[in-house]
Write a protein that holds these residues in place. Structure first.
Motif, PDB file in Angstrom:
ATOM      1  N   TYR A  39       0.811  -1.215   0.000  1.00 56.04           N
ATOM      2  CA  TYR A  39       0.000   0.000   0.000  1.00 56.04           C
ATOM      3  C   TYR A  39       0.844   1.264   0.000  1.00 56.04           C
ATOM      4  O   TYR A  39       0.439   2.294  -0.551  1.00 56.04           O
ATOM      5  CB  TYR A  39      -0.979  -0.013   1.172  1.00 56.04           C
ATOM      6  CG  TYR A  39      -0.388   0.285   2.527  1.00 56.04           C
ATOM      7  CD1 TYR A  39      -0.395   1.573   3.046  1.00 56.04           C
ATOM      8  CD2 TYR A  39       0.147  -0.734   3.313  1.00 56.04           C
ATOM      9  CE1 TYR A  39       0.117   1.843   4.295  1.00 56.04           C
ATOM     10  CE2 TYR A  39       0.650  -0.469   4.560  1.00 56.04           C
ATOM     11  CZ  TYR A  39       0.641   0.818   5.048  1.00 56.04           C
ATOM     12  OH  TYR A  39       1.157   1.075   6.288  1.00 56.04           O
ATOM     13  N   GLN A  40       2.020   1.212   0.581  1.00 57.75           N
ATOM     14  CA  GLN A  40       2.846   2.422   0.648  1.00 57.75           C
ATOM     15  C   GLN A  40       3.256   2.881  -0.750  1.00 57.75           C
ATOM     16  O   GLN A  40       3.316   4.072  -1.037  1.00 57.75           O
ATOM     17  CB  GLN A  40       4.087   2.167   1.502  1.00 57.75           C
ATOM     18  CG  GLN A  40       4.903   3.424   1.762  1.00 57.75           C
ATOM     19  CD  GLN A  40       6.254   3.106   2.366  1.00 57.75           C
ATOM     20  OE1 GLN A  40       6.905   2.145   1.972  1.00 57.75           O
ATOM     21  NE2 GLN A  40       6.672   3.910   3.326  1.00 57.75           N
ATOM     22  N   ASN A  63      -3.930   2.809  -6.246  1.00 59.50           N
ATOM     23  CA  ASN A  63      -3.651   3.738  -5.160  1.00 59.50           C
ATOM     24  C   ASN A  63      -3.919   3.093  -3.802  1.00 59.50           C
ATOM     25  O   ASN A  63      -5.040   2.710  -3.489  1.00 59.50           O
ATOM     26  CB  ASN A  63      -4.508   4.992  -5.342  1.00 59.50           C
ATOM     27  CG  ASN A  63      -4.056   6.135  -4.446  1.00 59.50           C
ATOM     28  OD1 ASN A  63      -3.117   5.997  -3.678  1.00 59.50           O
ATOM     29  ND2 ASN A  63      -4.741   7.262  -4.567  1.00 59.50           N
ATOM     30  N   ARG A  64      -2.884   2.936  -3.002  1.00 61.65           N
ATOM     31  CA  ARG A  64      -2.936   2.365  -1.647  1.00 61.65           C
ATOM     32  C   ARG A  64      -3.609   0.996  -1.640  1.00 61.65           C
ATOM     33  O   ARG A  64      -4.560   0.748  -0.915  1.00 61.65           O
ATOM     34  CB  ARG A  64      -3.634   3.317  -0.681  1.00 61.65           C
ATOM     35  CG  ARG A  64      -3.107   3.165   0.768  1.00 61.65           C
ATOM     36  CD  ARG A  64      -3.610   4.258   1.661  1.00 61.65           C
ATOM     37  NE  ARG A  64      -4.985   4.067   2.060  1.00 61.65           N
ATOM     38  CZ  ARG A  64      -5.768   5.013   2.581  1.00 61.65           C
ATOM     39  NH1 ARG A  64      -5.290   6.232   2.726  1.00 61.65           N
ATOM     40  NH2 ARG A  64      -6.997   4.748   2.939  1.00 61.65           N
ATOM     41  N   ALA A  65      -3.094   0.095  -2.445  1.00 65.45           N
ATOM     42  CA  ALA A  65      -3.611  -1.273  -2.481  1.00 65.45           C
ATOM     43  C   ALA A  65      -3.384  -1.950  -1.130  1.00 65.45           C
ATOM     44  O   ALA A  65      -2.274  -1.941  -0.611  1.00 65.45           O
ATOM     45  CB  ALA A  65      -2.914  -2.058  -3.590  1.00 65.45           C
ATOM     46  N   MET A  66      -4.437  -2.564  -0.586  1.00 62.06           N
ATOM     47  CA  MET A  66      -4.318  -3.172   0.743  1.00 62.06           C
ATOM     48  C   MET A  66      -4.969  -4.541   0.796  1.00 62.06           C
ATOM     49  O   MET A  66      -4.395  -5.541   0.427  1.00 62.06           O
ATOM     50  CB  MET A  66      -4.876  -2.231   1.818  1.00 62.06           C
ATOM     51  CG  MET A  66      -4.009  -0.996   2.056  1.00 62.06           C
ATOM     52  SD  MET A  66      -4.526   0.013   3.463  1.00 62.06           S
ATOM     53  CE  MET A  66      -4.124  -1.045   4.834  1.00 62.06           C
ATOM     54  N   ILE A 318      12.471   0.487  -3.493  1.00 61.15           N
ATOM     55  CA  ILE A 318      11.261   1.292  -3.394  1.00 61.15           C
ATOM     56  C   ILE A 318      10.187   0.655  -2.519  1.00 61.15           C
ATOM     57  O   ILE A 318       9.448   1.343  -1.827  1.00 61.15           O
ATOM     58  CB  ILE A 318      10.704   1.587  -4.814  1.00 61.15           C
ATOM     59  CG1 ILE A 318       9.562   2.604  -4.723  1.00 61.15           C
ATOM     60  CG2 ILE A 318      10.280   0.320  -5.522  1.00 61.15           C
ATOM     61  CD1 ILE A 318       9.084   3.088  -6.070  1.00 61.15           C
ATOM     62  N   ILE A 319      10.079  -0.675  -2.515  1.00 56.83           N
ATOM     63  CA  ILE A 319       9.049  -1.350  -1.725  1.00 56.83           C
ATOM     64  C   ILE A 319       9.601  -1.689  -0.349  1.00 56.83           C
ATOM     65  O   ILE A 319      10.561  -2.448  -0.218  1.00 56.83           O
ATOM     66  CB  ILE A 319       8.557  -2.630  -2.432  1.00 56.83           C
ATOM     67  CG1 ILE A 319       7.846  -2.267  -3.742  1.00 56.83           C
ATOM     68  CG2 ILE A 319       7.607  -3.411  -1.525  1.00 56.83           C
ATOM     69  CD1 ILE A 319       7.383  -3.461  -4.538  1.00 56.83           C
TER      70      ILE A 319
END
Length: 356
Positions: A39-40, A63-66, A318-319
């Protein structure tokens, strides 16, 4: 990177993936792929094996996958203000650019920013999700942001104030069975004061708290007649002794734990690098220091019989945070369509001809 290869249509800059020596072999042997959300950095990632027997990853931006939930041919995923249904459009043995699953976002529910966390599908096919903002379980509405279904007994009313940080949902026999909260607070943002030992498990059938004293618990899952969860603030994966109301740790993983799925005798656990403000002052800090290890972001494959970490995947760059993970059985190499290119407008698939 030995034994690793990432191929996608929107490559991430500054992303490195490494894996244990036999991780790819394990995916092949079990005939599974993995789906997970970050999500970040707003990503849905699909991980399988290429025809060259190398690790194959595919990413799409949401956008902000959770929250993430998988059925045989469908993915459900929450994003910042929408909940998506992605459907596989390929027939068995059919390929698209070398991929054997092609997930297309077909239905999107605009919910507003409810801070959706875990989600699942019940026995009637109804979407059930956790809204941390509203401190409740809810389902989608054809007119409104959602239809609230349940809230913890200590929450006085359903209001858009994240009070206890309800986050995790465990299903049992097709029904919501257990949830996790960070605290029992009934005041906006009160959960942050109870991060170290205020975590609870609530039994939805009895509507009672059956376990307290956890540290930021996440991802409760009922599997093989046991309730499993991630005691994230300590770094331990384990089970809940339902008879005695105790957490029984099985395995320590070097990171902040979120995301839990099962396959046969294995658990797949997601790890994140802790954010300083939200995750500081937890037992996890002490455990990492005692074991002389740095926190990492990635996945751990744990043998349920022994608690041993048998394989792992690691992200650098990045992740830095994961939220949810799902197993895709009998899938070799999945991909998905997104909205960043015109590919989604050009791929047309049809049902068999119907009748007026």
């Amino acid at each position: 990177m030995d034994n690793n290869h990432i191929s996608n249509q929107t490559p991430s800059s500054g992303l490195e993936i490494s894996a244990s020596r036999h991780f790819t072999d394990w995916l092949q042997q079990e005939n599974i792929s993995l789906a997970f959300t970050t999500y970040q950095t707003s990503r849905l990632l699909l991980l399988g094996v290429s025809p060259e027997n190398k690790l194959s990853g595919f990413e799409r931006l949401f956008n902000r996958a959770m929250g993430l939930y998988a059925t045989t041919d469908r993915l459900y995923m929450s994003s910042k203000y929408q909940l998506w249904q992605l459907d596989n459009v390929l027939l068995p043995e059919q390929l698209y650019n070398g991929y054997d699953k092609l997930y297309v976002p077909r239905i999107g529910y605009t919910t507003g920013d409810l801070d959706l966390h875990d989600l699942a599908i019940d026995a009637d096919g109804r979407i059930i999700f956790v809204s941390s903002l509203l401190n409740c379980l809810a389902t989608v509405s054809d007119r409104h942001s959602c239809t609230p279904l349940w809230h913890p007994p200590f929450i006085s009313k359903i209001v858009n104030e994240d009070r206890c940080h309800l986050n995790g949902l465990a299903m049992k026999e097709g029904k919501p069975a257990y949830v996790t909260t960070i605290s029992k607070s009934d005041v906006v943002d009160g959960w942050r004061d109870k991060r170290r030992n205020g975590g609870c498990v609530i039994d939805l059938q009895s509507n009672e708290i059956i376990l307290t004293g956890l540290s930021m618990p996440h991802s409760p899952r009922f599997y093989r007649e046991k309730l499993w969860l991630l005691n994230s603030g300590t770094g331990f994966f384990g089970t809940v002794d339902l008879a005695n109301g105790k957490f029984e740790p099985l395995t320590f993983c070097p990171g902040y734990l979120r995301g839990l799925a099962f396959w046969k005798d294995y658990a797949i656990v997601g790890l994140s690098k802790p954010r300083e403000k939200t995750f500081s002052g937890l037992q996890l800090d002490e455990e990492l220091l005692n074991k002389d290890v740095e926190p990492r972001c990635g996945l751990m494959v744990i043998d349920l019989n022994t608690g041993t970490i048998v394989d792992w995947l690691r992200f650098e760059g990045i992740i830095t945070e994961l939220y949810d993970v799902q197993v895709l059985p009998q899938v070799k190499r999945p991909m998905a369509l997104g909205f960043q290119t015109d590919e989604i407008s050009r791929i047309l698939t049809l049902d068999p001809v119907g009748k007026l």
